[in-house]
Design a protein around this motif. Structure first.
Motif, PDB file in Angstrom:
ATOM      1  N   GLN A 181       0.862  -1.294   0.142  1.00  0.00           N
ATOM      2  CA  GLN A 181       0.050  -0.008   0.052  1.00  0.00           C
ATOM      3  C   GLN A 181       0.617   1.235  -0.036  1.00  0.00           C
ATOM      4  O   GLN A 181       0.532   2.056  -0.693  1.00  0.00           O
ATOM      5  CB  GLN A 181      -0.933  -0.111   1.241  1.00  0.00           C
ATOM      6  CG  GLN A 181      -1.988  -1.011   1.055  1.00  0.00           C
ATOM      7  CD  GLN A 181      -2.850  -0.912   2.270  1.00  0.00           C
ATOM      8  OE1 GLN A 181      -2.411  -0.339   3.546  1.00  0.00           O
ATOM      9  NE2 GLN A 181      -3.886  -2.032   2.334  1.00  0.00           N
ATOM     10  N   GLU A 184       2.206   1.645  -3.413  1.00  0.00           N
ATOM     11  CA  GLU A 184       1.195   2.311  -4.345  1.00  0.00           C
ATOM     12  C   GLU A 184       0.989   3.761  -4.173  1.00  0.00           C
ATOM     13  O   GLU A 184       0.980   4.402  -5.020  1.00  0.00           O
ATOM     14  CB  GLU A 184       0.007   1.487  -4.232  1.00  0.00           C
ATOM     15  CG  GLU A 184      -0.064  -0.003  -4.555  1.00  0.00           C
ATOM     16  CD  GLU A 184      -1.418  -0.629  -4.311  1.00  0.00           C
ATOM     17  OE1 GLU A 184      -2.294   0.002  -3.720  1.00  0.00           O
ATOM     18  OE2 GLU A 184      -1.474  -1.922  -4.744  1.00  0.00           O
ATOM     19  N   GLN A 185       1.017   4.265  -2.846  1.00  0.00           N
ATOM     20  CA  GLN A 185       0.938   5.658  -2.468  1.00  0.00           C
ATOM     21  C   GLN A 185       1.992   6.331  -2.911  1.00  0.00           C
ATOM     22  O   GLN A 185       2.048   7.394  -3.575  1.00  0.00           O
ATOM     23  CB  GLN A 185       0.769   5.934  -1.123  1.00  0.00           C
ATOM     24  CG  GLN A 185      -0.657   5.281  -0.580  1.00  0.00           C
ATOM     25  CD  GLN A 185      -0.698   5.401   1.056  1.00  0.00           C
ATOM     26  OE1 GLN A 185       0.386   5.942   1.764  1.00  0.00           O
ATOM     27  NE2 GLN A 185      -1.678   4.950   1.483  1.00  0.00           N
ATOM     28  N   THR A 187       4.002   5.493  -5.643  1.00  0.00           N
ATOM     29  CA  THR A 187       3.694   5.464  -6.899  1.00  0.00           C
ATOM     30  C   THR A 187       2.713   6.399  -7.694  1.00  0.00           C
ATOM     31  O   THR A 187       2.978   7.204  -8.588  1.00  0.00           O
ATOM     32  CB  THR A 187       3.481   4.117  -7.648  1.00  0.00           C
ATOM     33  OG1 THR A 187       4.466   3.166  -7.356  1.00  0.00           O
ATOM     34  CG2 THR A 187       3.546   4.073  -9.040  1.00  0.00           C
ATOM     35  N   SER A 188       1.628   6.710  -6.821  1.00  0.00           N
ATOM     36  CA  SER A 188       0.729   7.418  -7.328  1.00  0.00           C
ATOM     37  C   SER A 188       1.120   9.093  -7.082  1.00  0.00           C
ATOM     38  O   SER A 188       0.888   9.838  -7.849  1.00  0.00           O
ATOM     39  CB  SER A 188      -0.420   7.273  -6.365  1.00  0.00           C
ATOM     40  OG  SER A 188      -1.443   8.225  -6.690  1.00  0.00           O
ATOM     41  N   ALA A 189       2.051   9.065  -5.835  1.00  0.00           N
ATOM     42  CA  ALA A 189       2.418  10.684  -5.845  1.00  0.00           C
ATOM     43  C   ALA A 189       3.526  10.639  -6.818  1.00  0.00           C
ATOM     44  O   ALA A 189       3.572  12.021  -7.287  1.00  0.00           O
ATOM     45  CB  ALA A 189       3.284  10.704  -4.158  1.00  0.00           C
ATOM     46  N   GLU A 190       4.248   9.905  -7.086  1.00  0.00           N
ATOM     47  CA  GLU A 190       5.159  10.030  -8.107  1.00  0.00           C
ATOM     48  C   GLU A 190       4.624  10.496  -9.704  1.00  0.00           C
ATOM     49  O   GLU A 190       4.940  11.581 -10.220  1.00  0.00           O
ATOM     50  CB  GLU A 190       6.154   8.824  -8.523  1.00  0.00           C
ATOM     51  CG  GLU A 190       7.209   9.145  -9.540  1.00  0.00           C
ATOM     52  CD  GLU A 190       8.411   9.907  -9.188  1.00  0.00           C
ATOM     53  OE1 GLU A 190       8.962  10.516 -10.239  1.00  0.00           O
ATOM     54  OE2 GLU A 190       8.242  10.344  -8.079  1.00  0.00           O
ATOM     55  N   ARG A 191       3.587   9.861  -9.986  1.00  0.00           N
ATOM     56  CA  ARG A 191       2.667  10.251 -11.018  1.00  0.00           C
ATOM     57  C   ARG A 191       2.136  11.495 -11.001  1.00  0.00           C
ATOM     58  O   ARG A 191       1.994  12.208 -11.950  1.00  0.00           O
ATOM     59  CB  ARG A 191       1.721   9.184 -11.142  1.00  0.00           C
ATOM     60  CG  ARG A 191       2.260   7.638 -11.726  1.00  0.00           C
ATOM     61  CD  ARG A 191       1.051   6.714 -11.866  1.00  0.00           C
ATOM     62  NE  ARG A 191       1.612   5.456 -12.339  1.00  0.00           N
ATOM     63  CZ  ARG A 191       0.884   4.378 -12.270  1.00  0.00           C
ATOM     64  NH1 ARG A 191      -0.310   4.291 -12.022  1.00  0.00           N
ATOM     65  NH2 ARG A 191       1.322   3.184 -12.662  1.00  0.00           N
ATOM     66  N   ARG A 192       1.452  11.889  -9.824  1.00  0.00           N
ATOM     67  CA  ARG A 192       1.258  13.308  -9.722  1.00  0.00           C
ATOM     68  C   ARG A 192       2.083  14.423  -9.829  1.00  0.00           C
ATOM     69  O   ARG A 192       1.865  15.251 -10.396  1.00  0.00           O
ATOM     70  CB  ARG A 192       0.326  13.426  -8.344  1.00  0.00           C
ATOM     71  CG  ARG A 192      -1.037  12.675  -8.018  1.00  0.00           C
ATOM     72  CD  ARG A 192      -1.615  12.938  -7.000  1.00  0.00           C
ATOM     73  NE  ARG A 192      -0.995  12.968  -5.513  1.00  0.00           N
ATOM     74  CZ  ARG A 192      -1.181  11.740  -4.992  1.00  0.00           C
ATOM     75  NH1 ARG A 192      -1.812  10.929  -5.263  1.00  0.00           N
ATOM     76  NH2 ARG A 192      -0.269  11.778  -3.845  1.00  0.00           N
TER      77      ARG A 192
END
Length: 379
Positions: A181, A184-185, A187-192
């Protein structure tokens, strides 16, 4: 001989013969060992190791021999899923596949109880040890390094067993659910973050394009203003020339009227003798001719002397055609020359030799006053 006894003897002989034949078949069966092409078999007699049976037909001692087959092909061993704690205290689970091959069947028979089970157990402990010496990110990214370390750790003990480890492949390395988890957070922050960077770059590019467009617009507007100034300067120059032409006629008329006023003033005086300049008499005669439409007085000097050379030079009347020609020629010049010419004309008319009618009239008044004073002194 009793037939019954004879029959019993014959039956007993047949039975013995059958038993003997059966015994022979069993002995032959026990004495022959067939070995497949892909394997070898270890032979023991009374529990003692004798030799390895090669592929094909082999004769062995019956009843007292035992054989143990060994597959000489590459074999696959599944390593069960193992749990380990990485060096940065992150729990992970992993499983692997080990490819082995029996190189020495004698050692595999004599040195280890069950070589497959032994290699599998050794691979499990080695996998846990290798994962425990690495960071979490390394366990997820450096599969080849993990494989190489496990194979190196397995080579030395398996060589003593006559087994060669040909390859080790780690199939899956999974962190715990909490770590997953968090990843995943992350990775999501990196994408943002990347999306924000791309958006910022897009806005910067848009601003640059807008600034470039404003720059081009300013340049075009400046060029238009420059052309407008040039056209305005040309119009001023043409207007100045037309005013100069008008001054030629208006100046003459103003001088004549001024002269008539002077004559009227002289006529009201007490003196009976008057001396008039030739220019004034010529202008008076011409003026009278224009007023009456008749020949008041014909004199060659009247037609010949409109303005004297000094007056025409002061008015710049001789330069009017030249100025007009220069204006027409300036229309064909490049923008820079047009701008310089227009600025020169707009800044002042002295360079073009053109003077206003008021200046001419004032200068003529001064000359007439000076001549009148001279005549008065003469009288």
């Amino acid at each position: 001989m009793d037939p019954v006894l004879q029959l019993g003897l014959e039956f007993g002989a047949a039975t013995i013969g059958l038993l003997f034949l059966l015994l022979v078949i069993i002995v032959v069966w026990q004495s022959v060992e067939i070995v497949d092409a892909y394997e070898k078999k270890a032979l023991t007699v009374f529990g003692e190791y004798r030799k390895l049976l090669e592929p094909g037909f082999n004769i062995i001692p019956p009843f007292v021999s035992r054989t143990y087959p060994f597959d000489m092909r590459t074999q696959t061993l599944d390593v069960p899923r193992q749990e380990a704690i990485t060096r940065d205290n992150s729990p992970v689970t992993a499983d692997a596949v080990v490819y082995i091959k029996v190189m020495d069947a004698k050692k595999a028979f004599l040195e280890v109880d069950n070589y497959k089970k032994a290699v599998s157990n050794l691979a499990q402990t080695t996998l846990r040890a290798v994962l425990g010496d690495m960071e979490l990110d390394d366990t997820l990214n450096k599969r080849q390094e993990i494989n190489a370390k496990i194979r190196t750790e397995l080579d030395e003990p398996t060589d003593e067993w006559g087994i060669r480890v040909e390859s080790v492949e780690v199939r899956e390395v999974n962190p715990s659910k909490d770590v997953q988890q968090a990843m995943e957070q992350q990775t999501s922050a990196e994408r943002r973050r990347r999306a924000m960077i791309l958006e910022a770059q897009g806005e910067r590019r848009s601003a640059v394009e807008k600034a470039e467009g404003d720059k081009q617009s300013n340049i075009i507007r400046a060029q238009g203003e420059k052309q407008s100034q040039i056209l305005e300067a040309q119009g001023d120059a043409i207007s100045t020339v037309l005013r100069a032409r008008s001054a030629e006629a208006m100046g003459e008329r103003a001088i004549i009227e001024r002269g008539m006023e002077t004559l009227e003033a002289i006529g009201q005086g007490e003196s009976t003798t008057f001396v008039l300049p030739q220019e004034l008499t010529s202008l008076v005669g011409r003026y009278g001719k224009q007023l009456s439409g008749a020949d008041v007085q014909e004199m060659e000097a009247l037609d010949a002397l409109e303005f004297d050379a000094e007056t025409r030079e002061m008015l710049g009347l001789d330069d009017i055609e030249e100025i007009l020609g220069q204006i027409d020629e300036a229309a064909e010049m490049d923008v820079k020359q047009l701008e310089e010419e227009a600025e020169a004309i707009k800044a002042g008319d002295a360079g073009a030799g053109i003077r206003s009618a008021n200046e001419v009239i004032e200068e003529m008044d001064e000359e007439i006053d000076e001549e009148a004073e001279v005549e008065t002194d003469t009288e």
